[in-house]
Write an enzyme that holds these catalytic residues in place. Structure first.
Site, PDB file in Angstrom:
ATOM      1  CG  ASN A  10      18.616 -45.421  -2.356  1.00 19.03           C
ATOM      2  OD1 ASN A  10      18.225 -44.304  -2.031  1.00 19.03           O
ATOM      3  ND2 ASN A  10      17.857 -46.507  -2.242  1.00 19.03           N
ATOM      4  CD1 TRP A  11      23.672 -41.214  -0.642  1.00 20.13           C
ATOM      5  CD2 TRP A  11      23.224 -39.028  -0.449  1.00 20.13           C
ATOM      6  NE1 TRP A  11      24.772 -40.518  -1.079  1.00 20.13           N
ATOM      7  CE2 TRP A  11      24.522 -39.175  -0.976  1.00 20.13           C
ATOM      8  CE3 TRP A  11      22.732 -37.742  -0.251  1.00 20.13           C
ATOM      9  CZ2 TRP A  11      25.330 -38.086  -1.304  1.00 20.13           C
ATOM     10  CZ3 TRP A  11      23.519 -36.656  -0.571  1.00 20.13           C
ATOM     11  CH2 TRP A  11      24.813 -36.823  -1.087  1.00 20.13           C
ATOM     12  CE  LYS A  12      18.391 -47.924   1.113  1.00 19.47           C
ATOM     13  NZ  LYS A  12      18.260 -49.262   1.678  1.00 19.47           N
ATOM     14  CG  HIS A  98      14.450 -49.182  -2.960  1.00 17.51           C
ATOM     15  ND1 HIS A  98      14.164 -49.705  -1.717  1.00 17.51           N
ATOM     16  CD2 HIS A  98      15.792 -49.231  -3.088  1.00 17.51           C
ATOM     17  CE1 HIS A  98      15.293 -50.050  -1.126  1.00 17.51           C
ATOM     18  NE2 HIS A  98      16.300 -49.777  -1.936  1.00 17.51           N
ATOM     19  CD  GLU A 170      18.477 -52.367  -4.047  1.00 14.01           C
ATOM     20  OE1 GLU A 170      19.558 -51.793  -3.873  1.00 14.01           O
ATOM     21  OE2 GLU A 170      17.420 -51.966  -3.550  1.00 14.01           O
ATOM     22  N   GLY A 176      20.620 -53.709   3.886  1.00 15.46           N
ATOM     23  CA  GLY A 176      20.883 -53.190   5.224  1.00 15.46           C
ATOM     24  C   GLY A 176      21.159 -54.259   6.266  1.00 15.46           C
ATOM     25  CB  SER A 210      24.887 -55.887   2.555  1.00 14.90           C
ATOM     26  OG  SER A 210      23.792 -55.764   3.454  1.00 14.90           O
ATOM     27  N   GLY A 231      23.410 -48.593  -0.602  1.00 18.78           N
ATOM     28  CA  GLY A 231      22.733 -47.818   0.423  1.00 18.78           C
ATOM     29  C   GLY A 231      23.719 -47.315   1.460  1.00 18.78           C
ATOM     30  N   GLY A 232      23.839 -48.042   2.561  1.00 15.59           N
ATOM     31  CA  GLY A 232      24.655 -47.596   3.700  1.00 15.59           C
ATOM     32  C   GLY A 232      26.068 -47.143   3.338  1.00 15.59           C
TER      33      GLY A 232
HETATM   34  P1  13P Z   1      22.356 -51.277   1.695  1.00 15.08           P
HETATM   35  O1  13P Z   1      23.547 -51.089   0.801  1.00 15.08           O
HETATM   36  O2  13P Z   1      22.368 -50.386   2.905  1.00 15.08           O
HETATM   37  O3  13P Z   1      22.129 -52.716   2.016  1.00 15.08           O
HETATM   38  O4  13P Z   1      21.058 -50.794   0.853  1.00 15.08           O
HETATM   39  C1  13P Z   1      20.856 -51.309  -0.403  1.00 15.08           C
HETATM   40  C2  13P Z   1      19.772 -50.547  -1.042  1.00 15.08           C
HETATM   41  O5  13P Z   1      18.612 -50.674  -0.677  1.00 15.08           O
HETATM   42  C3  13P Z   1      20.140 -49.623  -2.131  1.00 15.08           C
HETATM   43  O6  13P Z   1      19.024 -49.198  -2.831  1.00 15.08           O
END
Ligand code: 13P
Length: 254
Positions: A10-12, A98, A170, A176, A210, A231-232
């Protein structure tokens, strides 16, 4: 039936079209991370979907998903994107519910439920995210919260439709933050989620919060953790590929 293992990025709100293209080319070059046991998908921002879709072509290594969509199929919803638009651009998956959408865009359980129904009507596979806040976690309410969100998301959805979906757990405090839920505790919560509707028995449930190359294997080795929503660490092809490789190791050592 054994459940599909998935690693979803998920690149956000990250990556321009040019950066998205660079990522896809770098990931496609990583043949070591694509194996039949692990499905890999990426969810770029809307602006990059078409370029990424064109690059992906009809290869089957990387699937495409969107980060959200509107529950209506068209109409006066400024800034919104609909299920038919996502299908047209080549999406297989769509993230729904999300926590960032819930908190910054006021998406309620009821809205998520409408989105799930619309996605299914258009043959998109919803990846429905649920999770508890830190306060709820500390109060021992994680299971209660995620079960309530899961039941609400699938309210009025028939069992055979639910069976086409994917769930993601999540914990909001883990997103994050560098904090990850302990694998056994996450597994426990996810087992409870799975048990709340019979139709979820064979549905993949991803863990998110994370996830990194270093912790992916221990998480995915758990019985109820069928992959990761990242995410990250999905923003660099190298770390995302490592997570997919570690997912394969976890699956093979089960
Ligand atoms: P992180 O991996 O950056 O914690 O983000 C998780 C997330 O929200 C994926 O949808």
């Amino acid at each position: 039936m054994s459940r599909q293992t998935l690693i979803v990025g998920n690149w956000k709100m990250h990556k321009t079209i040019a950066e998205a293209r660079d990522f896809v080319l770098a990931l496609l070059a990583r043949d070591d991370c694509f194996v039949p046991e692990v499905r890999v998908a990426i969810c770029p921002p809307f602006t990059a979907l078409e370029a990424v879709s064109e690059l992906l072509g009809d290869q089957s290594k990387i699937a495409l998903g969107a980060q959200t969509m509107h529950w209506a199929t068209s109409g006066p919803y400024t800034g919104a994107v609909s299920a038919p638009m996502l299908v047209e651009v080549g999406c297989t998956y769509v993230l729904l519910g999300h926590s960032e959408r819930r908190s910054y865009n006021a998406e309620t359980d009821e809205i998520v439920n409408r989105e799930v129904k619309t996605a299914l009507e258009h043959d998109l596979i919803p990846i429905v995210a649920v999770g508890e806040t830190l306060a709820e976690h500390k109060a021992g309410q994680a299971k209660e919260r995620v079960v309530a969100q899961t039941l609400a998301a699938f309210d009025g959805v028939a069992g055979e439709q639910i069976a086409r979906c994917i769930l993601a757990y999540e914990p909001i405090w883990a997103i994050g933050s560098g904090l990850t839920e302990d694998p056994a505790s996450a597994n426990d919560v996810m087992g409870t989620m799975r048990g709340c509707r019979e139709a979820l028995h064979d549905v993949p449930i991803l863990y998110g919060g994370s996830v990194k190359p270093a912790n992916a294997r221990a998480l995915i080795a758990q019985e109820n953790i069928d992959g990761a929503l990242v995410g990250g660490a999905s923003l660099e092809a190298a770390s995302f590929a490592e997570i997919a490789i570690n997912a394969r190791r976890a699956v093979q050592s089960r």
